[in-house]
Design an enzyme around this catalytic site. Structure first.
Site, PDB file in Angstrom:
ATOM      1  N   THR A  20       0.823  -1.210   0.000  1.00  0.00           N
ATOM      2  CA  THR A  20       0.000   0.000   0.000  1.00  0.00           C
ATOM      3  C   THR A  20       0.859   1.263   0.000  1.00  0.00           C
ATOM      4  OG1 THR A  20      -1.512   1.271   1.402  1.00  0.00           O
ATOM      5  CG2 THR A  20      -0.118  -0.296   2.525  1.00  0.00           C
ATOM      6  N   ASP A  21       0.282   2.346  -0.494  1.00  0.00           N
ATOM      7  CA  ASP A  21       0.994   3.637  -0.435  1.00  0.00           C
ATOM      8  C   ASP A  21       1.092   4.161   1.005  1.00  0.00           C
ATOM      9  OD1 ASP A  21      -1.680   4.326  -0.063  1.00  0.00           O
ATOM     10  OD2 ASP A  21      -1.749   5.840  -1.660  1.00  0.00           O
ATOM     11  N   GLU A  22       0.272   3.586   1.912  1.00  0.00           N
ATOM     12  CA  GLU A  22       0.259   4.113   3.285  1.00  0.00           C
ATOM     13  C   GLU A  22       1.586   3.900   4.009  1.00  0.00           C
ATOM     14  OE1 GLU A  22      -3.186   3.479   5.641  1.00  0.00           O
ATOM     15  OE2 GLU A  22      -4.549   3.666   3.956  1.00  0.00           O
TER      16      GLU A  22
ATOM     17  N   TYR B  33      -1.908  -0.463  10.984  1.00  0.00           N
ATOM     18  CA  TYR B  33      -2.061  -1.146   9.683  1.00  0.00           C
ATOM     19  C   TYR B  33      -0.849  -0.880   8.797  1.00  0.00           C
ATOM     20  CZ  TYR B  33      -3.343  -1.581   4.754  1.00  0.00           C
ATOM     21  OH  TYR B  33      -3.325  -1.873   3.400  1.00  0.00           O
TER      22      TYR B  33
ATOM     23  N   LYS C 127       2.109  -3.418   7.411  1.00  0.00           N
ATOM     24  CA  LYS C 127       2.382  -3.634   5.982  1.00  0.00           C
ATOM     25  C   LYS C 127       3.844  -3.267   5.680  1.00  0.00           C
ATOM     26  CE  LYS C 127      -0.050  -4.634   2.955  1.00  0.00           C
ATOM     27  NZ  LYS C 127      -0.471  -5.950   2.382  1.00  0.00           N
TER      28      LYS C 127
HETATM   29  P1  NAD Z   1      -9.836  -7.173   2.162  1.00  0.00           P
HETATM   30  O1  NAD Z   1      -9.861  -6.886   3.618  1.00  0.00           O
HETATM   31  O2  NAD Z   1     -11.048  -6.918   1.347  1.00  0.00           O
HETATM   32  O3  NAD Z   1      -9.474  -8.723   1.929  1.00  0.00           O
HETATM   33  C1  NAD Z   1      -8.476  -9.376   2.672  1.00  0.00           C
HETATM   34  C2  NAD Z   1      -8.643 -10.884   2.442  1.00  0.00           C
HETATM   35  O4  NAD Z   1      -7.606 -11.541   3.191  1.00  0.00           O
HETATM   36  C3  NAD Z   1      -9.980 -11.447   2.936  1.00  0.00           C
HETATM   37  O5  NAD Z   1     -10.514 -12.326   1.978  1.00  0.00           O
HETATM   38  C4  NAD Z   1      -9.608 -12.214   4.214  1.00  0.00           C
HETATM   39  O6  NAD Z   1     -10.454 -13.304   4.478  1.00  0.00           O
HETATM   40  C5  NAD Z   1      -8.186 -12.653   3.892  1.00  0.00           C
HETATM   41  N1  NAD Z   1      -7.403 -12.889   5.116  1.00  0.00           N
HETATM   42  C6  NAD Z   1      -7.273 -12.067   6.184  1.00  0.00           C
HETATM   43  N2  NAD Z   1      -6.499 -12.639   7.124  1.00  0.00           N
HETATM   44  C7  NAD Z   1      -6.104 -13.855   6.615  1.00  0.00           C
HETATM   45  C8  NAD Z   1      -5.293 -14.904   7.106  1.00  0.00           C
HETATM   46  N3  NAD Z   1      -4.729 -14.843   8.320  1.00  0.00           N
HETATM   47  N4  NAD Z   1      -5.091 -15.986   6.327  1.00  0.00           N
HETATM   48  C9  NAD Z   1      -5.659 -16.074   5.096  1.00  0.00           C
HETATM   49  N5  NAD Z   1      -6.461 -15.108   4.581  1.00  0.00           N
HETATM   50  C10 NAD Z   1      -6.685 -14.005   5.335  1.00  0.00           C
HETATM   51  O7  NAD Z   1      -8.568  -6.409   1.599  1.00  0.00           O
HETATM   52  P2  NAD Z   1      -8.351  -5.630   0.214  1.00  0.00           P
HETATM   53  O8  NAD Z   1      -8.821  -4.258   0.352  1.00  0.00           O
HETATM   54  O9  NAD Z   1      -8.829  -6.486  -0.890  1.00  0.00           O
HETATM   55  O10 NAD Z   1      -6.742  -5.586   0.206  1.00  0.00           O
HETATM   56  C11 NAD Z   1      -6.013  -6.697  -0.298  1.00  0.00           C
HETATM   57  C12 NAD Z   1      -4.537  -6.375  -0.195  1.00  0.00           C
HETATM   58  O11 NAD Z   1      -4.248  -5.206  -0.944  1.00  0.00           O
HETATM   59  C13 NAD Z   1      -4.060  -6.111   1.226  1.00  0.00           C
HETATM   60  O12 NAD Z   1      -2.797  -6.691   1.377  1.00  0.00           O
HETATM   61  C14 NAD Z   1      -3.980  -4.589   1.296  1.00  0.00           C
HETATM   62  O13 NAD Z   1      -2.987  -4.186   2.218  1.00  0.00           O
HETATM   63  C15 NAD Z   1      -3.606  -4.242  -0.128  1.00  0.00           C
HETATM   64  N6  NAD Z   1      -4.045  -2.920  -0.601  1.00  0.00           N
HETATM   65  C16 NAD Z   1      -5.362  -2.543  -0.507  1.00  0.00           C
HETATM   66  C17 NAD Z   1      -5.757  -1.308  -1.027  1.00  0.00           C
HETATM   67  C18 NAD Z   1      -7.205  -0.853  -0.981  1.00  0.00           C
HETATM   68  O14 NAD Z   1      -7.497   0.273  -1.353  1.00  0.00           O
HETATM   69  N7  NAD Z   1      -8.138  -1.687  -0.557  1.00  0.00           N
HETATM   70  C19 NAD Z   1      -4.821  -0.462  -1.623  1.00  0.00           C
HETATM   71  C20 NAD Z   1      -3.479  -0.877  -1.678  1.00  0.00           C
HETATM   72  C21 NAD Z   1      -3.110  -2.117  -1.181  1.00  0.00           C
HETATM   73  O1  DAU Z   2      -4.159   3.993   0.376  1.00  0.00           O
HETATM   74  C1  DAU Z   2      -4.385   2.624   0.297  1.00  0.00           C
HETATM   75  C2  DAU Z   2      -5.224   2.172   1.471  1.00  0.00           C
HETATM   76  O2  DAU Z   2      -6.540   2.647   1.225  1.00  0.00           O
HETATM   77  C3  DAU Z   2      -5.235   0.661   1.674  1.00  0.00           C
HETATM   78  O3  DAU Z   2      -3.939   0.235   1.991  1.00  0.00           O
HETATM   79  C4  DAU Z   2      -6.200   0.267   2.805  1.00  0.00           C
HETATM   80  O4  DAU Z   2      -6.268  -1.133   2.912  1.00  0.00           O
HETATM   81  C5  DAU Z   2      -7.572   0.826   2.461  1.00  0.00           C
HETATM   82  O5  DAU Z   2      -8.456   0.547   3.526  1.00  0.00           O
HETATM   83  C6  DAU Z   2      -7.508   2.337   2.206  1.00  0.00           C
HETATM   84  O6  DAU Z   2      -7.197   3.042   3.437  1.00  0.00           O
HETATM   85  P1  DAU Z   2      -7.947   4.405   3.851  1.00  0.00           P
HETATM   86  O7  DAU Z   2      -7.843   4.559   5.305  1.00  0.00           O
HETATM   87  O8  DAU Z   2      -7.519   5.535   2.984  1.00  0.00           O
HETATM   88  O9  DAU Z   2      -9.463   4.018   3.394  1.00  0.00           O
HETATM   89  P2  DAU Z   2     -10.881   4.235   4.089  1.00  0.00           P
HETATM   90  O10 DAU Z   2     -11.906   3.859   3.079  1.00  0.00           O
HETATM   91  O11 DAU Z   2     -10.955   3.636   5.442  1.00  0.00           O
HETATM   92  O12 DAU Z   2     -10.943   5.820   4.279  1.00  0.00           O
HETATM   93  C7  DAU Z   2     -10.799   6.715   3.194  1.00  0.00           C
HETATM   94  C8  DAU Z   2     -10.819   8.127   3.766  1.00  0.00           C
HETATM   95  O13 DAU Z   2     -12.124   8.405   4.281  1.00  0.00           O
HETATM   96  C9  DAU Z   2      -9.862   8.326   4.918  1.00  0.00           C
HETATM   97  O14 DAU Z   2      -9.296   9.629   4.851  1.00  0.00           O
HETATM   98  C10 DAU Z   2     -10.740   8.198   6.166  1.00  0.00           C
HETATM   99  C11 DAU Z   2     -12.081   8.727   5.683  1.00  0.00           C
HETATM  100  N1  DAU Z   2     -13.265   8.109   6.327  1.00  0.00           N
HETATM  101  C12 DAU Z   2     -13.352   6.740   6.327  1.00  0.00           C
HETATM  102  C13 DAU Z   2     -14.424   6.116   6.932  1.00  0.00           C
HETATM  103  C14 DAU Z   2     -14.517   4.608   6.951  1.00  0.00           C
HETATM  104  C15 DAU Z   2     -14.273   8.890   6.874  1.00  0.00           C
HETATM  105  O15 DAU Z   2     -14.196  10.141   6.833  1.00  0.00           O
HETATM  106  N2  DAU Z   2     -15.327   8.268   7.486  1.00  0.00           N
HETATM  107  C16 DAU Z   2     -15.454   6.914   7.532  1.00  0.00           C
HETATM  108  O16 DAU Z   2     -16.450   6.418   8.122  1.00  0.00           O
END
Ligand code: NAD
Ligand code: DAU
Length: 350
Positions: free
Chosen positions: A131-133, A156, A160
């Protein structure tokens, strides 16, 4: 013939990755390993789960023995590792779970791959989806590049970042052919409604308050999930061992502007007079350690691998809203049980 292990394939991004690989590469055997936590849902994959090149393994990446046996038995050629605890707010209330899954789970996979591949790395790849975080937060200007130092702020992103360091260590120490990509915020179908966009779609639909953290001034760079998947495909097949790529949408939005755009679309689709749902906006206490701004310099992947986002935000956002509105059953399933408890804990009775 290649055997690919995809971890976390029942989650949001993972399910799109699995679908893409199963459909595009019928000659590959795709193994989806997922623990099926609250975020994992096999309903995300009903369109591919009968295909002969798809296999599901319900397992926990924290189970080192099981992971080692699995690698021994299946002799995977590649790993695309997405399994993780992914929600920042949950990491604030339960950081230990994030260390277990994101750090230890990743190391168990690395260790099994190293042990079973045993220095025979020809045709092998271990791909960590990050992730970019991990880069921390930007001020009003600037972009994260691949050389930006890691500076995570939430449990988180710290977990990562730690996992990414282990992935690099396995490359640098043991010569393992690893790659890492760091992507910005994804949006699209199948995202668990704890994340901003699906949560707010659900709340607008049910006329529930929209909890905007702080003043809503934080900025995120949004990328359509299928564009991320295209980048993952290119990186998996073409990246050099030891390399890193940033992936982003070049699409920055302040939260409050994104929310107003969402309200505009939702009111139109629900047949409500324009602006009706603006009254649902409720400013709540800010997220602890809330990163102000993320933004990605994606020039490396563009120049080296020819990738750029294909889906225009207007189009992707509208498509995303339609998907959630037309998939009520999916929504009802994932928001039953544990979800209610989570919502009460996080947002009270709002
Ligand atoms: P998500 O939470 O939707 O899915 C995570 C999956 O991992 C789920 O299916 C869960 O059951 C599985 N999981 C969790 N713990 C586990 C374990 N101990 N063993 C096996 N499986 C397990 O997540 P997502 O948003 O799809 O993100 C997927 C990946 O991409 C993550 O590694 C996250 O850090 C990365 N990522 C997400 C975003 C985003 O915007 N969502 C952006 C950049 C990177
Ligand atoms: O940047 C990549 C990341 O993006 C991934 O690595 C993470 O897995 C993914 O969850 C996401 O993280 P964020 O924290 O940016 O996403 P989230 O959807 O939780 O929140 C987006 C923005 O909105 C953030 O600035 C927090 C704000 N927010 C979020 C929630 C859930 C609110 O203001 N209210 C809310 O209830």
């Amino acid at each position: 013939m290649k055997k690919i292990l995809i971890t976390g394939g029942a989650g949001f991004i993972g399910s799109h990755v699995v679908r893409h690989f199963v459909n595009k590469y019928p000659g590959y055997q795709i193994y989806n390993l997922d623990k099926l936590t609250y975020a994992g849902n096999l309903e995300n994959l009903t369109d591919v789960d009968q295909k002969p090149n798809y296999h599901f393994i319900k397992a926990d990446i924290e189970d080192a023995e099981l992971i080692m046996d699995l690698f021994q038995r299946e002799q995977f050629d590649g790993v695309i590792h997405l399994a993780a605890e992914s929600h920042v707010d949950r990491s604030i209330t339960n950081p230990l779970q994030f260390i277990h899954t994101n750090v230890l789970g990743t190391v168990h996979l690395l260790h099994a791959a190293k042990t079973i591949w045993h220095g025979h790395y020809e045709g092998k790849k271990f791909y960590q989806i990050s992730t970019d975080e991990v880069y921390g937060a930007l001020g009003d200007t600037g972009l994260f590049s691949e050389t930006t130092p890691y500076n995570p702020h939430s449990p988180y992103s710290a977990a990562k970042a730690s996992a990414d360091h282990f992935v690099r260590a396995y490359h640098d120490t043991y010569g393992m052919p690893t790659v890492i990509s760091n992507c910005s915020n994804n949006y699209g179908p199948n995202q668990f409604p704890e994340k901003l966009i699906p949560l707010f779609i659900n709340n607008i639909k049910h006329n529930k308050p929209l909890p905007v953290y702080g003043q809503g001034l934080n900025v995120r760079d949004w990328l359509y999930v299928e564009d991320h998947v295209e980048a993952i495909d290119l990186i998996f097949h073409q990246a050099q061992p030891g390399s890193t790529y940033n992936i982003g949408g070049n699409n920055e939005w302040r939260n409050i502007d994104l929310i107003k755009k969402l309200i505009e679309i939702m009111d139109r689709k629900l047949g409500r007079p324009a602006g009706t749902s603006l009254s649902l906006i409720t400013y709540v206490t800010d997220r602890a350690g809330h990163d102000l701004r993320y933004a990605i310099d994606a020039s490396k992947i563009r120049e080296e691998l020819g990738w750029e986002p294909k889906v225009r935000f207007d189009e992707g956002f509208e498509k995303t809203v339609d998907w959630y509105l037309h998939n009520e059953e999916w929504f009802n399933h994932v928001t039953s049980g544990e979800y209610e408890e989570y919502y009460q804990k996080m947002y009270g009775n709002r």
